[in-house]
Design a protein around this motif. Sequence first.
Motif, PDB file in Angstrom:
ATOM      1  N   ILE A  74      50.891  44.604  44.987  1.00 11.90           N
ATOM      2  CA  ILE A  74      51.644  45.839  44.347  1.00 11.90           C
ATOM      3  C   ILE A  74      50.991  45.683  43.228  1.00 11.90           C
ATOM      4  O   ILE A  74      49.957  45.300  43.020  1.00 11.90           O
ATOM      5  N   CYS A  75      50.012  47.529  43.010  1.00  8.23           N
ATOM      6  CA  CYS A  75      49.156  48.252  42.634  1.00  8.23           C
ATOM      7  C   CYS A  75      50.035  49.329  41.825  1.00  8.23           C
ATOM      8  O   CYS A  75      50.228  49.597  42.098  1.00  8.23           O
ATOM      9  N   ARG A  76      49.726  48.581  40.477  1.00 12.61           N
ATOM     10  CA  ARG A  76      50.325  49.524  39.410  1.00 12.61           C
ATOM     11  C   ARG A  76      49.269  51.168  39.641  1.00 12.61           C
ATOM     12  O   ARG A  76      49.394  51.998  38.617  1.00 12.61           O
ATOM     13  N   CYS A  77      47.643  51.153  39.828  1.00  7.54           N
ATOM     14  CA  CYS A  77      47.166  51.916  38.998  1.00  7.54           C
ATOM     15  C   CYS A  77      46.316  52.625  40.217  1.00  7.54           C
ATOM     16  O   CYS A  77      46.390  53.762  40.010  1.00  7.54           O
ATOM     17  N   THR A  78      46.361  52.990  41.621  1.00  2.14           N
ATOM     18  CA  THR A  78      45.666  53.235  42.665  1.00  2.14           C
ATOM     19  C   THR A  78      46.404  54.585  43.444  1.00  2.14           C
ATOM     20  O   THR A  78      46.079  55.660  43.971  1.00  2.14           O
ATOM     21  N   GLY A  79      47.957  54.008  43.334  1.00  2.00           N
ATOM     22  CA  GLY A  79      48.517  55.003  44.104  1.00  2.00           C
ATOM     23  C   GLY A  79      48.277  54.964  45.311  1.00  2.00           C
ATOM     24  O   GLY A  79      48.647  55.299  46.643  1.00  2.00           O
ATOM     25  N   TYR A  80      47.814  53.712  45.681  1.00  2.44           N
ATOM     26  CA  TYR A  80      47.913  53.266  46.838  1.00  2.44           C
ATOM     27  C   TYR A  80      46.260  54.050  48.494  1.00  2.44           C
ATOM     28  O   TYR A  80      46.092  53.638  49.101  1.00  2.44           O
TER      29      TYR A  80
ATOM     30  N   LEU B 241      36.008  34.155  50.152  1.00  2.44           N
ATOM     31  CA  LEU B 241      36.071  35.793  51.671  1.00  2.44           C
ATOM     32  C   LEU B 241      34.178  35.650  52.563  1.00  2.44           C
ATOM     33  O   LEU B 241      34.143  35.843  53.864  1.00  2.44           O
ATOM     34  N   ALA B 242      32.999  35.861  51.266  1.00  2.00           N
ATOM     35  CA  ALA B 242      31.655  36.873  51.736  1.00  2.00           C
ATOM     36  C   ALA B 242      30.587  35.331  51.572  1.00  2.00           C
ATOM     37  O   ALA B 242      31.047  34.281  50.634  1.00  2.00           O
ATOM     38  N   PRO B 243      29.939  35.461  52.512  1.00  2.00           N
ATOM     39  CA  PRO B 243      29.146  34.464  51.878  1.00  2.00           C
ATOM     40  C   PRO B 243      27.920  34.827  51.279  1.00  2.00           C
ATOM     41  O   PRO B 243      28.158  36.128  50.550  1.00  2.00           O
ATOM     42  N   GLU B 244      27.450  33.914  50.226  1.00  2.00           N
ATOM     43  CA  GLU B 244      27.011  34.053  48.725  1.00  2.00           C
ATOM     44  C   GLU B 244      25.988  34.869  48.742  1.00  2.00           C
ATOM     45  O   GLU B 244      25.047  35.438  49.319  1.00  2.00           O
ATOM     46  N   GLY B 245      26.371  35.758  47.597  1.00  2.00           N
ATOM     47  CA  GLY B 245      25.983  37.285  47.444  1.00  2.00           C
ATOM     48  C   GLY B 245      26.039  38.129  48.187  1.00  2.00           C
ATOM     49  O   GLY B 245      25.294  39.327  48.734  1.00  2.00           O
ATOM     50  N   GLY B 246      26.791  37.932  49.306  1.00  4.23           N
ATOM     51  CA  GLY B 246      27.132  39.086  49.915  1.00  4.23           C
ATOM     52  C   GLY B 246      28.551  39.695  49.151  1.00  4.23           C
ATOM     53  O   GLY B 246      29.537  38.983  48.516  1.00  4.23           O
ATOM     54  N   LEU B 247      29.192  41.091  50.636  1.00  8.44           N
ATOM     55  CA  LEU B 247      30.172  41.245  50.210  1.00  8.44           C
ATOM     56  C   LEU B 247      30.732  41.194  51.743  1.00  8.44           C
ATOM     57  O   LEU B 247      30.050  41.641  53.066  1.00  8.44           O
ATOM     58  N   HIS B 248      32.422  41.114  52.241  1.00  2.00           N
ATOM     59  CA  HIS B 248      32.677  41.634  53.032  1.00  2.00           C
ATOM     60  C   HIS B 248      32.957  42.600  53.435  1.00  2.00           C
ATOM     61  O   HIS B 248      33.110  43.156  52.412  1.00  2.00           O
ATOM     62  N   PRO B 249      33.172  42.724  54.676  1.00  2.24           N
ATOM     63  CA  PRO B 249      33.373  44.343  55.407  1.00  2.24           C
ATOM     64  C   PRO B 249      34.470  44.533  54.277  1.00  2.24           C
ATOM     65  O   PRO B 249      34.485  45.968  54.336  1.00  2.24           O
ATOM     66  N   ILE B 250      35.595  44.246  54.106  1.00  2.00           N
ATOM     67  CA  ILE B 250      37.122  44.951  53.572  1.00  2.00           C
ATOM     68  C   ILE B 250      36.452  44.138  52.009  1.00  2.00           C
ATOM     69  O   ILE B 250      36.722  45.495  51.250  1.00  2.00           O
ATOM     70  N   GLN B 251      35.420  43.732  51.332  1.00  2.00           N
ATOM     71  CA  GLN B 251      35.436  43.994  49.740  1.00  2.00           C
ATOM     72  C   GLN B 251      34.362  45.537  50.123  1.00  2.00           C
ATOM     73  O   GLN B 251      34.414  45.716  48.476  1.00  2.00           O
ATOM     74  N   GLU B 252      33.339  45.668  50.633  1.00  2.00           N
ATOM     75  CA  GLU B 252      32.426  47.145  51.067  1.00  2.00           C
ATOM     76  C   GLU B 252      32.812  47.911  51.279  1.00  2.00           C
ATOM     77  O   GLU B 252      33.083  48.963  50.561  1.00  2.00           O
ATOM     78  N   GLY B 253      34.725  47.303  51.683  1.00  2.26           N
ATOM     79  CA  GLY B 253      35.716  49.392  51.712  1.00  2.26           C
ATOM     80  C   GLY B 253      36.070  49.535  50.592  1.00  2.26           C
ATOM     81  O   GLY B 253      36.163  50.820  50.045  1.00  2.26           O
ATOM     82  N   PHE B 254      36.378  48.224  49.801  1.00  9.47           N
ATOM     83  CA  PHE B 254      37.020  48.474  47.843  1.00  9.47           C
ATOM     84  C   PHE B 254      35.791  49.335  46.962  1.00  9.47           C
ATOM     85  O   PHE B 254      36.149  49.817  46.574  1.00  9.47           O
ATOM     86  N   TRP B 255      35.037  48.665  47.568  1.00 10.86           N
ATOM     87  CA  TRP B 255      33.886  49.505  46.578  1.00 10.86           C
ATOM     88  C   TRP B 255      33.511  50.855  47.101  1.00 10.86           C
ATOM     89  O   TRP B 255      33.445  51.901  46.195  1.00 10.86           O
ATOM     90  N   GLU B 256      32.978  51.609  48.385  1.00 18.77           N
ATOM     91  CA  GLU B 256      33.426  52.625  48.951  1.00 18.77           C
ATOM     92  C   GLU B 256      33.854  53.278  48.689  1.00 18.77           C
ATOM     93  O   GLU B 256      33.345  54.364  48.768  1.00 18.77           O
ATOM     94  N   LYS B 257      35.416  53.124  49.231  1.00 16.72           N
ATOM     95  CA  LYS B 257      36.041  53.909  48.726  1.00 16.72           C
ATOM     96  C   LYS B 257      37.068  53.965  48.092  1.00 16.72           C
ATOM     97  O   LYS B 257      38.098  54.322  47.580  1.00 16.72           O
ATOM     98  N   HIS B 258      36.555  53.136  46.664  1.00 19.58           N
ATOM     99  CA  HIS B 258      37.116  53.313  44.654  1.00 19.58           C
ATOM    100  C   HIS B 258      38.870  52.801  45.607  1.00 19.58           C
ATOM    101  O   HIS B 258      39.833  53.314  44.792  1.00 19.58           O
ATOM    102  N   GLY B 259      39.248  51.799  45.924  1.00 21.26           N
ATOM    103  CA  GLY B 259      40.400  51.304  46.345  1.00 21.26           C
ATOM    104  C   GLY B 259      41.043  50.381  44.563  1.00 21.26           C
ATOM    105  O   GLY B 259      41.783  49.850  45.102  1.00 21.26           O
ATOM    106  N   LEU B 260      40.264  50.391  44.010  1.00 26.08           N
ATOM    107  CA  LEU B 260      40.839  49.548  43.121  1.00 26.08           C
ATOM    108  C   LEU B 260      40.666  50.229  40.971  1.00 26.08           C
ATOM    109  O   LEU B 260      39.653  51.409  41.543  1.00 26.08           O
ATOM    110  N   GLN B 261      41.259  49.896  40.152  1.00 26.44           N
ATOM    111  CA  GLN B 261      41.193  50.434  39.230  1.00 26.44           C
ATOM    112  C   GLN B 261      40.247  49.383  38.083  1.00 26.44           C
ATOM    113  O   GLN B 261      39.536  48.913  37.694  1.00 26.44           O
ATOM    114  N   CYS B 262      41.931  49.073  37.847  1.00 25.51           N
ATOM    115  CA  CYS B 262      41.576  47.321  37.149  1.00 25.51           C
ATOM    116  C   CYS B 262      41.286  46.349  37.736  1.00 25.51           C
ATOM    117  O   CYS B 262      40.748  45.810  37.351  1.00 25.51           O
ATOM    118  N   GLY B 263      41.365  46.293  38.497  1.00 24.58           N
ATOM    119  CA  GLY B 263      41.327  45.312  39.991  1.00 24.58           C
ATOM    120  C   GLY B 263      41.633  44.117  39.328  1.00 24.58           C
ATOM    121  O   GLY B 263      42.124  42.880  41.165  1.00 24.58           O
TER     122      GLY B 263
END
Length: 171
Positions: free
Chosen positions: A136-142, A81-103
């Motif tokens: 479906i996500c079992r962890c985050t409550g969305y 999805l992203a160039p090597e070594g970088g993050l796509h803005p969506i990946q960045e969003g999940f990182w910045e906004k804690h959009g995951l727990q177990c992943g």
Amino acid sequence: MTGKSEITVTVNGQQYRSQVEPRLLLVYYLRDVLELTGTHIGCNTSQCGACTVLLNGEAVKACTVFAAQADGCEVTTIEGLAPEGGLHPIQEGFWEKHGLQCGFCTPGMIMASYQLLKDSPNPSGEEIRHDLKGNICRCTGYENIVRAVQYAAERMQAEATQRTTWGEGAS
Ligand code: FES
Ligand code: FES
């Protein structure tokens, strides 16, 4: 006679030629043959969305597609999805906004979000919840997933505006 057929698939920009059994699902082809294990298997029955990838630019659940059906197609997985070594803005969003727990759901959630933002660059929270209901996500409550997608939408729109401005400046 092996019963296998040859397929040629471009995955994350790289072309692969493989002999596959007719019943081999795309998700197993990606994980077991190409060793791209970022695409997860949660249910195998089209319920959870963990296996979502892009097939010719459209999000599909890779457990609902035979590898043979991807012959001649382009597939993008989370690894591409992203160039090597970088993050796509969506990946960045999940990182910045804690959009995951177990992943576990995250790769599929991100690929489904890619489709959502392609179709609707500035979605409301309600729209995001509706569009991602197949994942479906079992962890985050969305809630943080919604925030992550909204963060990505803002980033992608800002980048698009910047490109337009630079394009106009260059002409
Ligand atoms: S593994 Fe494909 S939808 Fe769950
Ligand atoms: S973060 Fe654990 S299933 Fe979504």
